[in-house]
Design a protein around this motif. Sequence first.
Motif, PDB file in Angstrom:
ATOM      1  N   ILE A   6     -49.541  56.750 -22.266  1.00  0.00           N
ATOM      2  CA  ILE A   6     -49.162  55.785 -23.298  1.00  0.00           C
ATOM      3  C   ILE A   6     -49.902  56.116 -24.590  1.00  0.00           C
ATOM      4  O   ILE A   6     -51.125  56.220 -24.613  1.00  0.00           O
ATOM      5  CB  ILE A   6     -49.496  54.339 -22.873  1.00  0.00           C
ATOM      6  CG1 ILE A   6     -48.635  53.919 -21.686  1.00  0.00           C
ATOM      7  CG2 ILE A   6     -49.292  53.379 -24.044  1.00  0.00           C
ATOM      8  CD1 ILE A   6     -48.865  52.489 -21.245  1.00  0.00           C
ATOM      9  N   TYR A   7     -49.128  56.315 -25.649  1.00  0.00           N
ATOM     10  CA  TYR A   7     -49.704  56.499 -26.978  1.00  0.00           C
ATOM     11  C   TYR A   7     -49.684  55.125 -27.655  1.00  0.00           C
ATOM     12  O   TYR A   7     -48.632  54.640 -28.075  1.00  0.00           O
ATOM     13  CB  TYR A   7     -48.902  57.530 -27.759  1.00  0.00           C
ATOM     14  CG  TYR A   7     -49.121  58.941 -27.263  1.00  0.00           C
ATOM     15  CD1 TYR A   7     -49.965  59.819 -27.937  1.00  0.00           C
ATOM     16  CD2 TYR A   7     -48.497  59.387 -26.094  1.00  0.00           C
ATOM     17  CE1 TYR A   7     -50.181  61.113 -27.459  1.00  0.00           C
ATOM     18  CE2 TYR A   7     -48.708  60.679 -25.611  1.00  0.00           C
ATOM     19  CZ  TYR A   7     -49.554  61.524 -26.304  1.00  0.00           C
ATOM     20  OH  TYR A   7     -49.766  62.803 -25.833  1.00  0.00           O
ATOM     21  N   LEU A   8     -50.846  54.526 -27.708  1.00  0.00           N
ATOM     22  CA  LEU A   8     -51.004  53.145 -28.172  1.00  0.00           C
ATOM     23  C   LEU A   8     -51.364  53.151 -29.656  1.00  0.00           C
ATOM     24  O   LEU A   8     -52.406  53.678 -30.054  1.00  0.00           O
ATOM     25  CB  LEU A   8     -52.103  52.480 -27.338  1.00  0.00           C
ATOM     26  CG  LEU A   8     -52.530  51.058 -27.634  1.00  0.00           C
ATOM     27  CD1 LEU A   8     -51.355  50.098 -27.549  1.00  0.00           C
ATOM     28  CD2 LEU A   8     -53.630  50.635 -26.665  1.00  0.00           C
ATOM     29  N   THR A 196     -54.464  55.573 -29.902  1.00  0.00           N
ATOM     30  CA  THR A 196     -55.329  55.579 -28.725  1.00  0.00           C
ATOM     31  C   THR A 196     -54.464  55.990 -27.544  1.00  0.00           C
ATOM     32  O   THR A 196     -53.378  55.437 -27.356  1.00  0.00           O
ATOM     33  CB  THR A 196     -55.943  54.188 -28.483  1.00  0.00           C
ATOM     34  OG1 THR A 196     -56.791  53.853 -29.596  1.00  0.00           O
ATOM     35  CG2 THR A 196     -56.761  54.150 -27.196  1.00  0.00           C
ATOM     36  N   LYS A 197     -54.930  56.939 -26.755  1.00  0.00           N
ATOM     37  CA  LYS A 197     -54.114  57.425 -25.638  1.00  0.00           C
ATOM     38  C   LYS A 197     -54.639  56.914 -24.305  1.00  0.00           C
ATOM     39  O   LYS A 197     -55.831  57.012 -24.005  1.00  0.00           O
ATOM     40  CB  LYS A 197     -54.081  58.952 -25.612  1.00  0.00           C
ATOM     41  CG  LYS A 197     -53.159  59.522 -24.531  1.00  0.00           C
ATOM     42  CD  LYS A 197     -53.137  61.041 -24.541  1.00  0.00           C
ATOM     43  CE  LYS A 197     -52.259  61.590 -23.428  1.00  0.00           C
ATOM     44  NZ  LYS A 197     -52.244  63.081 -23.391  1.00  0.00           N
ATOM     45  N   TYR A 213     -58.502  59.052 -25.341  1.00  0.00           N
ATOM     46  CA  TYR A 213     -59.210  59.038 -26.629  1.00  0.00           C
ATOM     47  C   TYR A 213     -58.883  57.734 -27.349  1.00  0.00           C
ATOM     48  O   TYR A 213     -57.927  57.025 -27.001  1.00  0.00           O
ATOM     49  CB  TYR A 213     -58.871  60.260 -27.491  1.00  0.00           C
ATOM     50  CG  TYR A 213     -57.406  60.469 -27.823  1.00  0.00           C
ATOM     51  CD1 TYR A 213     -56.747  59.685 -28.774  1.00  0.00           C
ATOM     52  CD2 TYR A 213     -56.687  61.504 -27.235  1.00  0.00           C
ATOM     53  CE1 TYR A 213     -55.432  59.907 -29.105  1.00  0.00           C
ATOM     54  CE2 TYR A 213     -55.369  61.733 -27.563  1.00  0.00           C
ATOM     55  CZ  TYR A 213     -54.741  60.938 -28.497  1.00  0.00           C
ATOM     56  OH  TYR A 213     -53.420  61.151 -28.823  1.00  0.00           O
ATOM     57  N   TYR A 214     -59.696  57.430 -28.347  1.00  0.00           N
ATOM     58  CA  TYR A 214     -59.606  56.149 -29.041  1.00  0.00           C
ATOM     59  C   TYR A 214     -59.647  56.358 -30.560  1.00  0.00           C
ATOM     60  O   TYR A 214     -60.440  57.151 -31.067  1.00  0.00           O
ATOM     61  CB  TYR A 214     -60.790  55.278 -28.617  1.00  0.00           C
ATOM     62  CG  TYR A 214     -61.084  54.078 -29.500  1.00  0.00           C
ATOM     63  CD1 TYR A 214     -60.152  53.051 -29.637  1.00  0.00           C
ATOM     64  CD2 TYR A 214     -62.297  53.954 -30.171  1.00  0.00           C
ATOM     65  CE1 TYR A 214     -60.420  51.947 -30.440  1.00  0.00           C
ATOM     66  CE2 TYR A 214     -62.585  52.859 -30.958  1.00  0.00           C
ATOM     67  CZ  TYR A 214     -61.644  51.850 -31.098  1.00  0.00           C
ATOM     68  OH  TYR A 214     -61.899  50.765 -31.891  1.00  0.00           O
ATOM     69  N   ASN A 215     -58.760  55.646 -31.241  1.00  0.00           N
ATOM     70  CA  ASN A 215     -58.846  55.494 -32.696  1.00  0.00           C
ATOM     71  C   ASN A 215     -58.766  56.803 -33.462  1.00  0.00           C
ATOM     72  O   ASN A 215     -59.603  57.100 -34.301  1.00  0.00           O
ATOM     73  CB  ASN A 215     -60.147  54.754 -33.056  1.00  0.00           C
ATOM     74  CG  ASN A 215     -60.177  54.292 -34.502  1.00  0.00           C
ATOM     75  OD1 ASN A 215     -59.154  53.903 -35.066  1.00  0.00           O
ATOM     76  ND2 ASN A 215     -61.357  54.318 -35.106  1.00  0.00           N
ATOM     77  N   ARG A 216     -57.761  57.581 -33.168  1.00  0.00           N
ATOM     78  CA  ARG A 216     -57.524  58.789 -33.939  1.00  0.00           C
ATOM     79  C   ARG A 216     -56.686  58.428 -35.153  1.00  0.00           C
ATOM     80  O   ARG A 216     -55.482  58.213 -35.056  1.00  0.00           O
ATOM     81  CB  ARG A 216     -56.832  59.856 -33.101  1.00  0.00           C
ATOM     82  CG  ARG A 216     -57.749  60.427 -32.035  1.00  0.00           C
ATOM     83  CD  ARG A 216     -57.236  61.740 -31.485  1.00  0.00           C
ATOM     84  NE  ARG A 216     -58.160  62.306 -30.511  1.00  0.00           N
ATOM     85  CZ  ARG A 216     -57.932  63.406 -29.823  1.00  0.00           C
ATOM     86  NH1 ARG A 216     -56.796  64.075 -29.991  1.00  0.00           N
ATOM     87  NH2 ARG A 216     -58.828  63.865 -28.973  1.00  0.00           N
TER      88      ARG A 216
END
Length: 219
Positions: A6-8, A196-197, A213-216
């Motif tokens: 999921i690409y959030l 975020t993934k 990962y978070y917050n790219r």
Amino acid sequence: MKSIAIYLVRHGETYFNVFGYFQGWSDTPLTSKGIQQATGTGQQLSGQTFALAFSSDVGRAIQTGQIIAQQFQQKAPVITPLLREHFYGSFEGQEITRTWQKIAGQHRCQNYSDLVQTYSVDKAQDFLSQADPTNLAESSQQFWLRFNQGLELIFKQAVSGAQVLLISHSSVIRALVAKYAPTLLTQLTPANAAVTKLVLTGEVEIQMLQVCYYNRAVD
């Protein structure tokens, strides 16, 4: 074992973001900067292939999802209230910093950051819920019960190996990262339109959630 990615994406900047007000289930439209952010994120993700797309049913998320979907020439995301941000009750539309300072002070803390470091993201939400004179603000338990249903909905509809786009909100992303990958939460509030993934794994239901990962943020 089924696994989906999921690409959030947090929605683009809104007017309440600029003003520093709680939004939650309330709403303001994207600013011109927010539209540019959503467009940039769509371009950043254009190399991905998404089998499905979902969105919170709040206007700012829908607008962001529609802008991103245009980059892929695909249908706009499926919307559901299960994926909404936390509900802040009578604090909706109130100044974020001042409200958190008052609530933090009741628990011998200085501000939201101090409150989270001393307790947790979920506990801070519980303190806000308890402080709401209308008793309408969601507790962390109420939030997770609702939002987890949204994740299960996505998981059941996606086939194994699928990539899914999800447009959501800062407090949702913060709560997820705080719960499943707290060491990644170096910035409490993810940037507007940042990515975020997540990877969800399980048989019939979700058994594991991993934050890759978070917050790219988009340049």
